[in-house]
Motif scaffolding. Structure first.
Motif, PDB file in Angstrom:
ATOM      1  N   TYR A  19       0.830  -1.083   0.080  1.00 36.28           N
ATOM      2  CA  TYR A  19       0.095  -0.056  -0.029  1.00 36.28           C
ATOM      3  C   TYR A  19       0.853   1.344   0.016  1.00 36.28           C
ATOM      4  CZ  TYR A  19      -4.337  -2.646   0.952  1.00 36.28           C
ATOM      5  OH  TYR A  19      -5.386  -3.570   0.972  1.00 36.28           O
ATOM      6  N   THR A  20       0.260   2.374  -0.798  1.00 32.91           N
ATOM      7  CA  THR A  20       0.941   3.397  -0.409  1.00 32.91           C
ATOM      8  C   THR A  20      -0.001   4.295   0.732  1.00 32.91           C
ATOM      9  OG1 THR A  20       1.446   4.199  -2.785  1.00 32.91           O
ATOM     10  CG2 THR A  20       1.062   5.947  -1.474  1.00 32.91           C
TER      11      THR A  20
ATOM     12  N   ALA B  73       2.951  11.543   1.027  1.00 30.17           N
ATOM     13  CA  ALA B  73       2.485  10.175   0.757  1.00 30.17           C
ATOM     14  C   ALA B  73       3.930   9.347   0.314  1.00 30.17           C
ATOM     15  CB  ALA B  73       1.541  10.122  -0.492  1.00 30.17           C
TER      16      ALA B  73
ATOM     17  N   THR C 281       5.152   5.449  -0.904  1.00 26.11           N
ATOM     18  CA  THR C 281       4.902   4.103  -1.534  1.00 26.11           C
ATOM     19  C   THR C 281       5.521   2.710  -0.797  1.00 26.11           C
ATOM     20  OG1 THR C 281       6.777   3.978  -3.064  1.00 26.11           O
ATOM     21  CG2 THR C 281       4.841   5.437  -3.907  1.00 26.11           C
TER      22      THR C 281
ATOM     23  N   VAL D 220       2.183   7.371  -5.900  1.00 25.05           N
ATOM     24  CA  VAL D 220       2.476   8.445  -4.836  1.00 25.05           C
ATOM     25  C   VAL D 220       1.747   9.602  -5.419  1.00 25.05           C
ATOM     26  CG1 VAL D 220       4.593   9.095  -6.105  1.00 25.05           C
ATOM     27  CG2 VAL D 220       4.430   9.334  -3.438  1.00 25.05           C
TER      28      VAL D 220
ATOM     29  N   TYR E 168      -7.760   6.968  -2.392  1.00 28.64           N
ATOM     30  CA  TYR E 168      -7.268   6.098  -1.139  1.00 28.64           C
ATOM     31  C   TYR E 168      -8.496   5.291  -0.700  1.00 28.64           C
ATOM     32  CZ  TYR E 168      -2.693   8.063  -1.092  1.00 28.64           C
ATOM     33  OH  TYR E 168      -1.457   8.559  -1.348  1.00 28.64           O
TER      34      TYR E 168
END
Length: 122
Positions: free
Chosen positions: A32-33, A50, A52, A102, A109
């Motif tokens: 998951y990012t 954010a 990655t 990213v 999300y």
């Protein structure tokens, strides 16, 4: 399904530092990012940073050089180190997770935490 729990918020003075943590459930955390977003009173939620699964990071211009996002895949945790805090950083900070790049927008999300309050006094 991923559950996210933020911690580390509080009341600090301008110039102080805080480190936020976001603990995640799930066995596929590394895929998951993870993102940090914030929402100030009366304002829309906005992107902060954010990262990655392979630790490629991106920051909002307003926090670049002051905030650092990092992750520990072994501990299923993402962090946001916040230095040189300003009153305008006051907001509820949210952690989010998604199988996204990213540069992905906020609405990409899939999972969100409940948020943690950060208040910076002048």
């Amino acid at each position: 399904q991923v559950q996210l729990v933020e911690s580390g918020g509080g009341l600090v003075q301008a110039g102080d530092s805080l480190r936020l943590s976001c603990a995640a459930s799930g066995r596929t955390f590394s895929t998951y990012t993870l993102g940090w977003f914030r929402q100030a009173p009366g304002k829309e939620r906005e992107f902060v940073a954010a990262i990655t699964g392979v630790s490629i990071a991106r920051y909002a211009d307003s926090v670049k050089a002051r905030f650092t996002i990092s992750r520990d895949n072994a501990e299923n945790t993402v962090y946001l180190q916040m230095n040189s805090l300003k009153p305008e950083d006051t907001a509820v900070y949210y952690c989010a997770a998604g199988v996204v790049g990213v540069l992905a927008p906020m609405n990409s999300y899939d999972y969100w935490g409940q948020g943690t309050q950060v208040t910076v006094s002048s």
